[in-house]
Design a protein around this motif. Structure first.
Motif, PDB file in Angstrom:
ATOM      1  N   VAL A 137    -102.821 -85.646  42.568  1.00  0.00           N
ATOM      2  CA  VAL A 137    -103.820 -84.671  42.966  1.00  0.00           C
ATOM      3  C   VAL A 137    -105.118 -84.920  42.202  1.00  0.00           C
ATOM      4  CG1 VAL A 137    -104.392 -82.208  43.067  1.00  0.00           C
ATOM      5  CG2 VAL A 137    -102.042 -82.960  43.486  1.00  0.00           C
ATOM      6  N   ALA A 138    -106.217 -84.869  42.916  1.00  0.00           N
ATOM      7  CA  ALA A 138    -107.543 -84.926  42.305  1.00  0.00           C
ATOM      8  C   ALA A 138    -108.352 -83.746  42.822  1.00  0.00           C
ATOM      9  CB  ALA A 138    -108.243 -86.241  42.624  1.00  0.00           C
ATOM     10  N   ARG A 139    -109.394 -83.397  42.082  1.00  0.00           N
ATOM     11  CA  ARG A 139    -110.245 -82.280  42.498  1.00  0.00           C
ATOM     12  C   ARG A 139    -111.698 -82.752  42.615  1.00  0.00           C
ATOM     13  NH1 ARG A 139    -106.640 -79.299  38.670  1.00  0.00           N
ATOM     14  NH2 ARG A 139    -107.990 -80.088  37.019  1.00  0.00           N
ATOM     15  N   THR A 140    -112.355 -82.289  43.652  1.00  0.00           N
ATOM     16  CA  THR A 140    -113.789 -82.503  43.814  1.00  0.00           C
ATOM     17  C   THR A 140    -114.482 -81.152  43.690  1.00  0.00           C
ATOM     18  OG1 THR A 140    -113.604 -84.487  45.188  1.00  0.00           O
ATOM     19  CG2 THR A 140    -115.601 -83.176  45.434  1.00  0.00           C
ATOM     20  N   VAL A 170    -114.251 -75.614  44.490  1.00  0.00           N
ATOM     21  CA  VAL A 170    -113.351 -76.619  43.914  1.00  0.00           C
ATOM     22  C   VAL A 170    -112.260 -76.928  44.937  1.00  0.00           C
ATOM     23  CG1 VAL A 170    -111.848 -77.217  41.986  1.00  0.00           C
ATOM     24  CG2 VAL A 170    -113.834 -75.723  41.612  1.00  0.00           C
ATOM     25  N   TYR A 171    -112.182 -78.223  45.313  1.00  0.00           N
ATOM     26  CA  TYR A 171    -111.264 -78.676  46.363  1.00  0.00           C
ATOM     27  C   TYR A 171    -110.160 -79.531  45.746  1.00  0.00           C
ATOM     28  CZ  TYR A 171    -115.353 -77.483  49.239  1.00  0.00           C
ATOM     29  OH  TYR A 171    -116.422 -76.841  49.825  1.00  0.00           O
ATOM     30  N   PRO A 172    -108.885 -79.125  45.858  1.00  0.00           N
ATOM     31  CA  PRO A 172    -107.771 -79.977  45.412  1.00  0.00           C
ATOM     32  C   PRO A 172    -107.320 -80.875  46.560  1.00  0.00           C
ATOM     33  CG  PRO A 172    -106.936 -77.806  45.955  1.00  0.00           C
ATOM     34  CD  PRO A 172    -108.421 -77.776  46.245  1.00  0.00           C
ATOM     35  N   LEU A 173    -107.162 -82.154  46.280  1.00  0.00           N
ATOM     36  CA  LEU A 173    -106.901 -83.122  47.357  1.00  0.00           C
ATOM     37  C   LEU A 173    -105.843 -84.134  46.954  1.00  0.00           C
ATOM     38  CD1 LEU A 173    -110.663 -83.463  47.526  1.00  0.00           C
ATOM     39  CD2 LEU A 173    -109.465 -82.826  49.626  1.00  0.00           C
ATOM     40  N   VAL A 174    -105.189 -84.703  47.959  1.00  0.00           N
ATOM     41  CA  VAL A 174    -104.251 -85.805  47.762  1.00  0.00           C
ATOM     42  C   VAL A 174    -104.617 -86.907  48.748  1.00  0.00           C
ATOM     43  CG1 VAL A 174    -102.300 -84.455  46.887  1.00  0.00           C
ATOM     44  CG2 VAL A 174    -102.612 -84.724  49.356  1.00  0.00           C
ATOM     45  N   PRO A 175    -104.264 -88.148  48.436  1.00  0.00           N
ATOM     46  CA  PRO A 175    -104.546 -89.242  49.379  1.00  0.00           C
ATOM     47  C   PRO A 175    -103.764 -89.061  50.675  1.00  0.00           C
ATOM     48  CG  PRO A 175    -104.056 -90.087  47.180  1.00  0.00           C
ATOM     49  CD  PRO A 175    -103.683 -88.639  47.172  1.00  0.00           C
ATOM     50  N   SER A 201    -119.636 -79.265  53.173  1.00  0.00           N
ATOM     51  CA  SER A 201    -118.574 -79.933  52.397  1.00  0.00           C
ATOM     52  C   SER A 201    -117.565 -80.513  53.375  1.00  0.00           C
ATOM     53  CB  SER A 201    -117.893 -78.945  51.459  1.00  0.00           C
ATOM     54  OG  SER A 201    -118.806 -78.458  50.499  1.00  0.00           O
ATOM     55  N   ARG A 202    -117.477 -81.847  53.432  1.00  0.00           N
ATOM     56  CA  ARG A 202    -116.666 -82.516  54.443  1.00  0.00           C
ATOM     57  C   ARG A 202    -115.865 -83.652  53.804  1.00  0.00           C
ATOM     58  NH1 ARG A 202    -119.473 -85.331  58.201  1.00  0.00           N
ATOM     59  NH2 ARG A 202    -118.444 -84.531  60.071  1.00  0.00           N
ATOM     60  N   PHE A 203    -114.611 -83.789  54.269  1.00  0.00           N
ATOM     61  CA  PHE A 203    -113.736 -84.870  53.806  1.00  0.00           C
ATOM     62  C   PHE A 203    -113.170 -85.587  55.031  1.00  0.00           C
ATOM     63  CE2 PHE A 203    -113.756 -81.687  50.467  1.00  0.00           C
ATOM     64  CZ  PHE A 203    -113.906 -82.444  49.321  1.00  0.00           C
ATOM     65  N   ASP A 204    -112.980 -86.872  54.878  1.00  0.00           N
ATOM     66  CA  ASP A 204    -112.438 -87.683  55.969  1.00  0.00           C
ATOM     67  C   ASP A 204    -110.924 -87.498  56.015  1.00  0.00           C
ATOM     68  OD1 ASP A 204    -111.667 -89.562  57.817  1.00  0.00           O
ATOM     69  OD2 ASP A 204    -112.843 -91.207  56.939  1.00  0.00           O
ATOM     70  N   PRO A 205    -110.362 -86.937  57.087  1.00  0.00           N
ATOM     71  CA  PRO A 205    -108.907 -86.725  57.140  1.00  0.00           C
ATOM     72  C   PRO A 205    -108.108 -88.019  57.112  1.00  0.00           C
ATOM     73  CG  PRO A 205    -109.905 -86.292  59.278  1.00  0.00           C
ATOM     74  CD  PRO A 205    -111.031 -86.486  58.314  1.00  0.00           C
ATOM     75  N   LYS A 206    -108.727 -89.160  57.435  1.00  0.00           N
ATOM     76  CA  LYS A 206    -108.015 -90.443  57.326  1.00  0.00           C
ATOM     77  C   LYS A 206    -107.944 -90.916  55.872  1.00  0.00           C
ATOM     78  CE  LYS A 206    -110.713 -92.684  60.133  1.00  0.00           C
ATOM     79  NZ  LYS A 206    -111.643 -91.570  60.499  1.00  0.00           N
ATOM     80  N   ASP A 207    -108.713 -90.266  55.010  1.00  0.00           N
ATOM     81  CA  ASP A 207    -108.796 -90.665  53.603  1.00  0.00           C
ATOM     82  C   ASP A 207    -108.023 -89.710  52.696  1.00  0.00           C
ATOM     83  OD1 ASP A 207    -109.613 -91.928  51.254  1.00  0.00           O
ATOM     84  OD2 ASP A 207    -111.497 -90.801  51.159  1.00  0.00           O
ATOM     85  N   VAL A 208    -108.255 -88.403  52.855  1.00  0.00           N
ATOM     86  CA  VAL A 208    -107.625 -87.394  51.987  1.00  0.00           C
ATOM     87  C   VAL A 208    -107.269 -86.178  52.829  1.00  0.00           C
ATOM     88  CG1 VAL A 208    -108.841 -88.131  49.888  1.00  0.00           C
ATOM     89  CG2 VAL A 208    -109.854 -86.381  51.368  1.00  0.00           C
ATOM     90  N   ARG A 209    -106.468 -85.339  52.214  1.00  0.00           N
ATOM     91  CA  ARG A 209    -106.174 -84.038  52.818  1.00  0.00           C
ATOM     92  C   ARG A 209    -106.122 -82.983  51.720  1.00  0.00           C
ATOM     93  NH1 ARG A 209    -100.866 -82.568  52.052  1.00  0.00           N
ATOM     94  NH2 ARG A 209     -99.408 -84.218  51.429  1.00  0.00           N
TER      95      ARG A 209
END
Length: 380
Positions: free
Chosen positions: A293-296, A281-286, A242-250
């Motif tokens: 806040v959105a969740r993936t 469940v991952y809570p994220l912001v841009p 499970s990976r997210f781009d730190p330039k996109d979301v945190r």
């Protein structure tokens, strides 16, 4: 005249034969004193003079008000103090009662039986068997930075690694309990390293996950390294990590909600086979500063086996991966850069309905890997 019939001695009152003289004398003295004390006495001349002087002073207004009633008694003073105290307390109490009447949720628990328990105080128990239905509906609350899981069934799930609870180990089909314990512990370590480790989640190389996998399973290592080095639709690291781009979301805060279960048995190759099925469940912001806040939601099923190095070409205390599947809710279907890309309300406000089937990413009763990634999440 008729004669008076003789009295029946048995029905006549019996008087004492003789009352002592000293008793009669005491009775006479007590009666005389009581009569004297109860008689009306004429006030003396001095008393009449004092009374008349006081009456004249009262008429001229020279006496203080209430002089006839005498000093206030202590008990009366205490009652007066209590009345003043209750008057002082009464106003705040009345205000508090009014506030609670307008908003009973301010009280802890559910004292009035409103049927709206504090879900944060009642976490779900461990999942010990496959659910037969998806989680029930929740209030449609908007997640915020302070409450990133508001309106989500995951609000009652465990936090991070605390939600990965291996079953109690025991010997199975000739495999000792210690061997089963090792397989379960390594499986949990793999799940944590691949889905919860902050370095993995922010897109770094998942070194701790590689430390659990058997390097003598060369095709797996080659595939994973290629997917991390040059991700594509065919070589996708998201199949295991499970990976997210730190330039996109945190990530919002440091909590990822987790729920699932783990089982074990003797594997086809004679080792301890473990099946794990968990949802994260991952809570994220841009990353651009927006606060929405959105969740993936990522659900993973993985089968591993701890082989016996004495019988197979295997590295001691390392896992062989036999199968891994995943379902993802709320990520872009058209980007294959090795990162999950959640969609936010402001991103989708002007978009049309999503392509693919609509499914509930929280539904753990459904078979995993049957819907793919491209679809519409019924809730996040």
């Amino acid at each position: 005249m008729s004669e008076k019939p003789p009295e029946d001695p048995s029905s006549s009152p019996q008087l004492p034969e003789q009352i002592p003289d000293e008793v009669w004398e005491q009775f006479a003295r007590d009666s005389e004193r009581n009569i004297r004390d109860s008689a009306v006495k004429e006030p003396s001349a001095r008393a009449r003079m004092v009374t008349e002087r006081l009456r004249q002073q009262e008429a001229r207004g020279e006496l203080p008000e209430g002089w006839r009633t005498g000093p206030v008694r202590p008990e009366h003073d205490r009652r007066a103090k209590r009345r003043r105290l209750w008057a002082f307390i009464g106003l705040p109490v009345a205000v508090a009662v009014a506030v609670v009447a307008m908003k009973p949720s301010l009280l802890p628990g559910d004292p009035f039986g409103t049927g709206s328990p504090d879900v944060t105080a009642s976490p779900l128990g461990e999942e010990t068997a496959a659910p037969t239905a998806p989680p029930g509906a929740t209030d449609p609350e908007t997640p915020t930075l302070d409450a990133p899981f508001a309106g989500s069934p995951a609000l009652r799930w465990a936090d991070g690694a605390a939600g990965i609870v291996p079953p109690e180990a025991k010997a199975v089909d000739g495999l000792p309990k210690e061997r089963v314990e090792l397989a379960l512990r390594l499986t949990k370590k793999l799940l944590v390293a691949a889905n919860l480790d902050p370095r993995t989640v922010r897109g770094e190389r998942p070194e701790d996950a590689f430390a659990v996998l058997d390097p003598k399973q060369p095709k797996l290592f080659d595939d994973l390294n290629r997917s991390l080095r040059a991700p594509s639709d065919a070589d996708d690291p998201l199949r295991l990590f499970s990976r997210f781009d730190p330039k996109d979301v945190r990530l919002v805060g440091d909590v990822i909600k987790t729920r699932g279960r783990m089982t074990f048995e003797k594997g086809e190759q004679g080792g301890v086979a473990v099946h794990a099925d968990y949802t994260f469940v991952y809570p994220l912001v841009p990353a651009d500063g927006r606060t929405e806040v959105a969740r993936t939601i990522v659900r993973r099923a993985i089968d591993v086996e701890l082989l016996d190095p004495a019988r197979y070409v295997a590295t001691p205390n390392r896992l062989n991966v036999l199968r891994y599947d995943r379902d993802v809710g709320n990520t872009s279907c058209d980007v294959h850069d090795g990162y999950l890309h959640p969609e936010f309300p402001s991103d989708t406000a002007t978009d049309g309905p999503g392509n693919g089937p609509v499914r509930d990413p929280y539904d753990r009763s459904r078979e995993i890997g049957t819907g793919g990634d491209c679809g519409t999440a019924s809730r996040t």
